[in-house]
Design a protein around this motif. Structure first.
Motif, PDB file in Angstrom:
ATOM      1  N   TYR A  91      -2.696  32.855  48.555  1.00 51.43           N
ATOM      2  CA  TYR A  91      -2.835  33.188  47.192  1.00 51.43           C
ATOM      3  C   TYR A  91      -0.696  33.779  46.490  1.00 51.43           C
ATOM      4  O   TYR A  91      -0.128  33.736  46.271  1.00 51.43           O
ATOM      5  CB  TYR A  91      -3.396  34.299  46.329  1.00 51.43           C
ATOM      6  CG  TYR A  91      -4.706  33.648  46.345  1.00 51.43           C
ATOM      7  CD1 TYR A  91      -5.333  32.945  46.362  1.00 51.43           C
ATOM      8  CD2 TYR A  91      -5.687  34.188  47.482  1.00 51.43           C
ATOM      9  CE1 TYR A  91      -6.531  32.498  45.674  1.00 51.43           C
ATOM     10  CE2 TYR A  91      -6.842  34.166  47.737  1.00 51.43           C
ATOM     11  CZ  TYR A  91      -7.347  33.111  46.958  1.00 51.43           C
ATOM     12  OH  TYR A  91      -8.930  32.207  47.306  1.00 51.43           O
ATOM     13  N   LEU A  93       2.541  31.912  47.963  1.00 50.86           N
ATOM     14  CA  LEU A  93       2.857  31.055  46.817  1.00 50.86           C
ATOM     15  C   LEU A  93       2.881  30.127  46.714  1.00 50.86           C
ATOM     16  O   LEU A  93       1.697  29.731  46.779  1.00 50.86           O
ATOM     17  CB  LEU A  93       4.429  30.860  47.971  1.00 50.86           C
ATOM     18  CG  LEU A  93       5.269  32.037  48.211  1.00 50.86           C
ATOM     19  CD1 LEU A  93       5.870  31.596  49.278  1.00 50.86           C
ATOM     20  CD2 LEU A  93       5.972  31.960  47.278  1.00 50.86           C
ATOM     21  N   THR A  94       3.130  29.116  45.314  1.00 48.10           N
ATOM     22  CA  THR A  94       2.859  27.505  45.128  1.00 48.10           C
ATOM     23  C   THR A  94       3.754  27.229  44.494  1.00 48.10           C
ATOM     24  O   THR A  94       4.808  27.678  44.339  1.00 48.10           O
ATOM     25  CB  THR A  94       1.882  27.725  44.077  1.00 48.10           C
ATOM     26  OG1 THR A  94       2.744  28.530  42.670  1.00 48.10           O
ATOM     27  CG2 THR A  94       0.663  27.941  44.115  1.00 48.10           C
ATOM     28  N   GLY A 128       4.956  32.820  42.003  1.00 50.15           N
ATOM     29  CA  GLY A 128       4.201  33.998  43.007  1.00 50.15           C
ATOM     30  C   GLY A 128       5.427  34.838  43.149  1.00 50.15           C
ATOM     31  O   GLY A 128       5.666  35.196  42.023  1.00 50.15           O
TER      32      GLY A 128
END
Length: 204
Positions: A91, A93-94, A128
């Protein structure tokens, strides 16, 4: 007689289309195996159907690598390279390419993380943890990954270089890059070089 001729023509066209598809499928499978060898993957496993490879998995150090097919709609199909196992977790970074959906999200208040690099920030929609993003995306890493979010992957081979059209995203701990196939192109021949280039970015 006309009906029989039409039936034979339709059958011939179907057989020809199947032959083209089968030839492309076998070529793609062969290039995946070459890519795994050229990238030095270990613990390689292959899934096959009727003698053709449908998926290859392996490891490059701590990274997990998968080569498989994708299909999006009727005409968009090709090779999907997924690299996972990044240490920032599921969870952290995107990232995906800027586009209509990201513009809509920002209009409705979604926050985008910018790194102060105009070339990178203009093409990559990043969300993020700020500290994590700034630690990971130094100048060299941004230089390597920025073309991906412009839809391009520069690759080098024995015969020179080429820029492949791609679709890239980073979700959780998986970098996913789709490389469309071209019916009368040589995209598949560049799969080994594409995997090597993506691993260089992934290992950073």
């Amino acid at each position: 007689m006309g009906g029989l001729f039409g039936l034979m023509a339709a059958a011939g066209s179907g057989a020809f289309a199947y032959l083209i598809f089968w030839t492309m499928f076998r070529e793609r499978s062969r290039r995946w195996r070459e890519a795994a060898a050229e990238a030095g993957l270990i613990a390689v496993e292959a899934s096959t159907v009727l003698g053709c490879t449908t998926r290859i998995t392996g490891r490059a150090g701590s990274l997990r690598v998968t080569l498989s097919s994708y299909q999006r709609g009727r005409y968009d199909r090709g090779t999907r390279i997924a690299i996972g196992g990044f240490r920032h977790g599921n969870y952290g970074l995107t990232i995906r390419a800027e586009g209509v959906s990201s513009a809509i999200e920002k209009t409705f208040g979604e926050k985008e993380l910018e790194l102060g690099d105009e070339a990178f920030d203009s093409v990559a929609y990043l969300q993020g943890a700020p500290g994590l993003a700034r630690a990971l995306f130094d100048r060299e890493t941004r230089r390597l990954v920025e073309p991906l979010f412009r839809g391009e992957l520069p690759v080098k081979g024995r015969g020179g270089g080429r820029t492949l059209k791609v679709r890239a995203s980073l979700a959780g701990d998986v970098l996913q890059v789709d490389i469309p196939s071209r019916l009368f192109g040589s995209t598949e021949a560049w799969t080994p070089a594409a995997l090597v280039a993506l691993l260089e970015a992934g290992q950073r």
